[in-house]
Design a protein around this motif. Structure first.
Motif, PDB file in Angstrom:
ATOM      1  N   LEU A 124      24.505  50.072  38.896  1.00 50.11           N
ATOM      2  CA  LEU A 124      24.464  48.175  38.389  1.00 50.11           C
ATOM      3  C   LEU A 124      26.088  48.886  37.750  1.00 50.11           C
ATOM      4  O   LEU A 124      26.455  49.301  37.090  1.00 50.11           O
ATOM      5  CB  LEU A 124      23.917  48.480  37.344  1.00 50.11           C
ATOM      6  N   MET A 125      26.786  47.831  38.387  1.00 48.42           N
ATOM      7  CA  MET A 125      28.587  47.538  37.833  1.00 48.42           C
ATOM      8  C   MET A 125      28.164  46.084  37.634  1.00 48.42           C
ATOM      9  O   MET A 125      27.989  45.626  37.182  1.00 48.42           O
ATOM     10  CB  MET A 125      29.796  46.938  38.910  1.00 48.42           C
ATOM     11  N   VAL A 230      26.311  44.432  41.642  1.00 48.42           N
ATOM     12  CA  VAL A 230      27.288  43.761  41.350  1.00 48.42           C
ATOM     13  C   VAL A 230      27.051  42.631  39.812  1.00 48.42           C
ATOM     14  O   VAL A 230      26.671  41.102  40.703  1.00 48.42           O
ATOM     15  CB  VAL A 230      28.478  43.721  42.031  1.00 48.42           C
ATOM     16  N   LEU A 231      26.943  43.163  38.448  1.00 49.23           N
ATOM     17  CA  LEU A 231      26.804  41.767  38.059  1.00 49.23           C
ATOM     18  C   LEU A 231      28.125  41.222  37.328  1.00 49.23           C
ATOM     19  O   LEU A 231      28.529  41.787  36.054  1.00 49.23           O
ATOM     20  CB  LEU A 231      25.647  42.718  36.996  1.00 49.23           C
ATOM     21  N   ALA A 232      28.434  39.473  37.141  1.00 47.22           N
ATOM     22  CA  ALA A 232      29.502  39.459  36.863  1.00 47.22           C
ATOM     23  C   ALA A 232      29.261  38.848  35.486  1.00 47.22           C
ATOM     24  O   ALA A 232      27.952  37.904  35.440  1.00 47.22           O
ATOM     25  CB  ALA A 232      30.299  38.218  37.472  1.00 47.22           C
ATOM     26  N   ALA A 233      30.007  38.206  34.725  1.00 44.32           N
ATOM     27  CA  ALA A 233      29.790  37.703  33.381  1.00 44.32           C
ATOM     28  C   ALA A 233      30.893  36.761  33.509  1.00 44.32           C
ATOM     29  O   ALA A 233      31.674  36.321  33.569  1.00 44.32           O
ATOM     30  CB  ALA A 233      30.084  38.511  31.992  1.00 44.32           C
ATOM     31  N   ARG A 250      33.672  39.318  45.841  1.00 39.49           N
ATOM     32  CA  ARG A 250      34.854  40.249  46.970  1.00 39.49           C
ATOM     33  C   ARG A 250      34.271  41.362  46.078  1.00 39.49           C
ATOM     34  O   ARG A 250      34.068  42.376  47.254  1.00 39.49           O
ATOM     35  CB  ARG A 250      36.057  39.663  46.269  1.00 39.49           C
ATOM     36  N   TYR A 251      34.093  42.048  44.815  1.00 41.52           N
ATOM     37  CA  TYR A 251      34.219  43.407  44.546  1.00 41.52           C
ATOM     38  C   TYR A 251      32.195  43.345  44.996  1.00 41.52           C
ATOM     39  O   TYR A 251      32.316  44.932  45.966  1.00 41.52           O
ATOM     40  CB  TYR A 251      33.800  43.320  43.241  1.00 41.52           C
ATOM     41  N   ALA A 252      31.569  42.321  45.290  1.00 39.26           N
ATOM     42  CA  ALA A 252      30.346  43.274  45.767  1.00 39.26           C
ATOM     43  C   ALA A 252      30.613  43.519  47.056  1.00 39.26           C
ATOM     44  O   ALA A 252      29.332  44.454  47.992  1.00 39.26           O
ATOM     45  CB  ALA A 252      28.811  42.076  45.475  1.00 39.26           C
ATOM     46  N   ALA A 253      31.345  42.327  47.972  1.00 38.94           N
ATOM     47  CA  ALA A 253      31.196  42.635  49.309  1.00 38.94           C
ATOM     48  C   ALA A 253      31.693  43.890  49.852  1.00 38.94           C
ATOM     49  O   ALA A 253      31.322  44.511  50.654  1.00 38.94           O
ATOM     50  CB  ALA A 253      32.113  41.869  49.540  1.00 38.94           C
ATOM     51  N   ALA A 254      32.933  44.046  48.775  1.00 41.89           N
ATOM     52  CA  ALA A 254      32.992  45.608  49.415  1.00 41.89           C
ATOM     53  C   ALA A 254      32.255  46.815  48.897  1.00 41.89           C
ATOM     54  O   ALA A 254      32.518  47.825  49.865  1.00 41.89           O
ATOM     55  CB  ALA A 254      35.133  46.075  48.196  1.00 41.89           C
ATOM     56  N   LEU A 255      31.700  46.689  48.154  1.00 42.57           N
ATOM     57  CA  LEU A 255      30.965  47.825  47.762  1.00 42.57           C
ATOM     58  C   LEU A 255      29.300  48.245  48.746  1.00 42.57           C
ATOM     59  O   LEU A 255      28.598  48.585  48.612  1.00 42.57           O
ATOM     60  CB  LEU A 255      30.368  47.666  46.202  1.00 42.57           C
ATOM     61  N   GLY A 256      29.433  46.559  49.002  1.00 44.38           N
ATOM     62  CA  GLY A 256      27.926  46.270  49.970  1.00 44.38           C
ATOM     63  C   GLY A 256      26.965  46.177  49.023  1.00 44.38           C
ATOM     64  O   GLY A 256      26.207  46.817  49.611  1.00 44.38           O
ATOM     65  N   ALA A 257      27.220  45.745  48.218  1.00 43.36           N
ATOM     66  CA  ALA A 257      26.197  45.395  47.319  1.00 43.36           C
ATOM     67  C   ALA A 257      26.021  44.136  46.929  1.00 43.36           C
ATOM     68  O   ALA A 257      26.093  43.384  47.447  1.00 43.36           O
ATOM     69  CB  ALA A 257      27.109  45.878  45.364  1.00 43.36           C
ATOM     70  N   SER A 258      24.278  43.575  46.259  1.00 45.55           N
ATOM     71  CA  SER A 258      24.473  42.776  46.203  1.00 45.55           C
ATOM     72  C   SER A 258      24.867  42.048  44.738  1.00 45.55           C
ATOM     73  O   SER A 258      25.406  42.796  43.961  1.00 45.55           O
ATOM     74  CB  SER A 258      22.694  42.664  46.073  1.00 45.55           C
ATOM     75  N   TYR A 259      24.932  40.587  44.790  1.00 50.47           N
ATOM     76  CA  TYR A 259      25.573  40.060  43.600  1.00 50.47           C
ATOM     77  C   TYR A 259      24.219  39.095  41.935  1.00 50.47           C
ATOM     78  O   TYR A 259      23.459  38.615  43.285  1.00 50.47           O
ATOM     79  CB  TYR A 259      26.244  39.687  43.905  1.00 50.47           C
ATOM     80  N   GLU A 260      24.682  39.173  41.257  1.00 47.29           N
ATOM     81  CA  GLU A 260      23.960  38.491  40.483  1.00 47.29           C
ATOM     82  C   GLU A 260      25.152  38.197  38.794  1.00 47.29           C
ATOM     83  O   GLU A 260      26.278  38.070  38.882  1.00 47.29           O
ATOM     84  CB  GLU A 260      22.915  39.249  39.387  1.00 47.29           C
ATOM     85  N   GLU A 261      24.486  37.003  38.452  1.00 46.22           N
ATOM     86  CA  GLU A 261      25.858  36.713  37.186  1.00 46.22           C
ATOM     87  C   GLU A 261      24.384  36.109  36.267  1.00 46.22           C
ATOM     88  O   GLU A 261      23.637  35.962  36.438  1.00 46.22           O
ATOM     89  CB  GLU A 261      26.453  35.970  37.700  1.00 46.22           C
TER      90      GLU A 261
END
Length: 303
Positions: A124-125, A230-233, A250-261
């Protein structure tokens, strides 16, 4: 006054006295602090996870109760990857761990996931650090030397003792339940020492080289092979909110990650919104478990 015992232990790990704190029981989760952060900045998050997980924290060199690096050394990507592995070895943790990395420590977490995939269950980022372009211009040794000179001036002026705790209170949000007396004691102890300021300056100075090394590692190894979120604040609104969301997508796409905020939330959401960060960790663990079941040949529960 009764002495306040520090939580955890200080042990010789990777050649350096390192402060390690372990809470709870269950599958291991490693909470990795941001630039300029210490173990107590993760207390509120750890408390919300310890009923289900073994929660591991450690102070990087110069932070909290860990010894500082010598003046001729500074944090490196490989060095911090090795330190995390050494902490796990010291604790006897052999099963793959979930890494929950806040801000700059996301670089170390990604590096660990790429080089130690067998020891990484998921990542988890938490409002992680992601550079769109390289940033190194001045040689790292020169940047670090300048930081030590600045820290020496700070020490001579006795700034940490006079202003340190007030700076912590003015810059960092309080956790929802506030701080207890033990936490207030350790905040005063850590922020009245120049080691904390020196470590922050030096790690920040080393960031461009760490980022450059991670870019090379990405080019060599690609994306992490395990689930990543990738968890964004995000703040209340405005152009900055949109830009920050775009950046982390973009960070999530680069890592192949799911995105949450999480919104509204500031960058230090591990302090201000710990329950929501803990929920994100639990969702990631469930996703990792689902992937393990499917890999073993069981029906996909999402179908």
């Amino acid at each position: 006054m009764t002495p306040v015992e520090p939580p955890g232990v200080v042990a010789e790990i990777a050649g350096l006295a390192t402060h390690v704190v372990v809470d709870g029981s269950g599958p291991p989760v490693v909470l990795m602090a941001a630039l300029g952060s210490n173990w107590f900045d993760l207390d509120a998050l750890a408390a919300r996870l310890a009923d289900s997980f073994t929660v591991i924290r450690y102070d990087r060199p110069g932070y909290g109760l860990s010894a500082s690096l010598p003046r001729d050394r500074w944090p490196t990507l490989s060095g911090e990857i090795d330190r995390l592995e050494a902490v796990l070895d010291h604790l006897g943790v052999t099963e793959p761990v979930v890494l929950a990395a806040h801000s700059m420590s996301s670089l170390y977490a990604e590096g660990f996931a790429l080089t130690r995939p067998g020891r990484t269950r998921a990542v988890l980022m938490i409002d992680g650090t992601f550079s769109l372009i390289g940033v190194r211009a001045v040689p790292t040794a020169r940047r670090v030397a300048n930081c030590h000179r600045a820290a020496d001036v700070v020490a001579r002026l006795d700034i940490p003792r006079r202003l340190g705790p007030a700076a912590h209170a003015s810059v960092l949000p309080r956790p929802p339940e506030g701080y207890d007396e033990s936490q207030r004691h350790w905040i005063r102890h850590v922020f009245t020492r120049v080691d904390m300021a020196r470590a922050t300056l030096v790690e920040n100075a080393a960031y461009p080289a760490i980022d450059e090394d991670l870019r090379a590692l990405r080019a060599e190894r690609g994306r992490p092979s395990m689930p990543v979120t990738v968890l964004a604040a995000l703040g209340d609104g405005g152009g900055w909110r949109s830009a920050w969301r775009s950046r982390h997508r973009r960070y999530a796409a680069a890592l192949g990650a799911s995105y949450e905020e999480i919104s509204p939330a500031g960058h230090l959401l591990v302090l201000s919104r710990p329950a929501l960060v803990a929920d994100a960790i639990r969702r990631l663990v469930r996703r990792a478990d689902d992937g393990w079941v499917r890999a073993a040949g069981a029906p996909d529960p999402m179908r």
